[in-house]
Design a protein around this motif. Structure first.
Motif, PDB file in Angstrom:
ATOM      1  N   SER A  12       0.877  -1.366   0.144  1.00 47.35           N
ATOM      2  CA  SER A  12       0.095   0.036   0.156  1.00 47.35           C
ATOM      3  C   SER A  12       0.800   1.386   0.121  1.00 47.35           C
ATOM      4  CB  SER A  12      -0.787   0.064   1.221  1.00 47.35           C
ATOM      5  OG  SER A  12      -0.096  -0.034   2.370  1.00 47.35           O
ATOM      6  N   PRO A  13       0.302   2.252  -0.607  1.00 43.93           N
ATOM      7  CA  PRO A  13       1.005   3.575  -0.598  1.00 43.93           C
ATOM      8  C   PRO A  13       0.998   4.300   0.494  1.00 43.93           C
ATOM      9  CG  PRO A  13      -0.737   3.871  -1.857  1.00 43.93           C
ATOM     10  CD  PRO A  13      -0.869   2.506  -1.494  1.00 43.93           C
ATOM     11  N   ASN A  14       1.067   3.684   1.719  1.00 39.32           N
ATOM     12  CA  ASN A  14       0.881   4.724   2.930  1.00 39.32           C
ATOM     13  C   ASN A  14       1.969   4.593   4.000  1.00 39.32           C
ATOM     14  OD1 ASN A  14       0.368   2.188   3.860  1.00 39.32           O
ATOM     15  ND2 ASN A  14      -1.805   2.490   4.935  1.00 39.32           N
ATOM     16  N   TYR A  17      -5.761   3.296   3.100  1.00 43.48           N
ATOM     17  CA  TYR A  17      -4.634   2.596   2.139  1.00 43.48           C
ATOM     18  C   TYR A  17      -3.928   3.743   1.838  1.00 43.48           C
ATOM     19  CZ  TYR A  17      -3.167  -0.173  -1.952  1.00 43.48           C
ATOM     20  OH  TYR A  17      -2.458  -0.832  -3.107  1.00 43.48           O
ATOM     21  N   PHE A  18      -4.402   4.967   1.206  1.00 40.78           N
ATOM     22  CA  PHE A  18      -3.399   6.019   0.901  1.00 40.78           C
ATOM     23  C   PHE A  18      -3.310   6.945   1.939  1.00 40.78           C
ATOM     24  CE2 PHE A  18      -6.108   4.352  -2.861  1.00 40.78           C
ATOM     25  CZ  PHE A  18      -5.212   4.388  -3.950  1.00 40.78           C
ATOM     26  N   ASP A  19      -1.967   7.437   1.714  1.00 40.77           N
ATOM     27  CA  ASP A  19      -1.865   8.503   2.738  1.00 40.77           C
ATOM     28  C   ASP A  19      -1.664   9.957   2.003  1.00 40.77           C
ATOM     29  OD1 ASP A  19       0.717   8.737   1.547  1.00 40.77           O
ATOM     30  OD2 ASP A  19       1.853   8.170   3.279  1.00 40.77           O
TER      31      ASP A  19
END
Length: 154
Positions: A37-39, A130-132
């Motif tokens: 995940s991109p977090n 999921y995203f930050d």
């Protein structure tokens, strides 16, 4: 199951500081694998990992001086609380809550002795979502700048 998950998520949002968070745990940077995940974001010395990360050149200071500066990075930061330290590892963990909603992000930092100086790891990751939206990477860039500024005074 979804009710239990949402209740756990709500527990993380209760109150400021470390309220509702799981117990602090050190990170094994030698075995760390970033999530898909991109977090999450990792700051590391050059050449020590093949994972995508923010780089911090070798610091030309002793591990003790780097550790003293690293331990203070969260001090005076709004919405940031120190959770734990492991001096034998030269590692520290903070919770840094997001500005708008107060989502908790964990940040671990560690100093490692390297030939010619000290290396620093910082690992920032979101506990929820999921995203930050780049928050963890921007945090590492800001903390890197503060660390470098603190070490210029040494």
């Amino acid at each position: 199951m979804s009710t239990r998950l949402s209740m756990a998520s709500l527990a993380l949002l209760r109150g400021p500081g470390t309220a509702g968070l799981p117990p602090a745990e050190p990170v094994d940077f030698a075995r760390l694998v970033l999530p898909a995940s991109p977090n999450a974001a990792l700051l590391a010395p050059p050449g020590v990992t093949s994972q995508p990360h923010v780089s911090l050149p070798l610091l030309a200071v002793s591990p003790e001086a780097a550790w003293a500066a690293l331990r203070m990075l969260g001090e005076g930061q709004r919405r940031c609380w120190k959770m734990a330290e492991w001096p034998e590892r030269r590692q520290v963990q903070w919770v840094d809550r997001t500005r708008l909603v107060g989502f908790p992000d964990l940040v671990n930092g560690q100093v490692v002795p390297l030939v010619g100086g000290s290396g620093v790891f910082l690992y920032s990751r979101s506990l929820l979502g999921y995203f930050d939206f780049g928050v963890n990477r921007r945090r590492l860039l800001a903390w890197r700048a503060r660390l470098e500024e603190a070490l210029r005074a040494v």
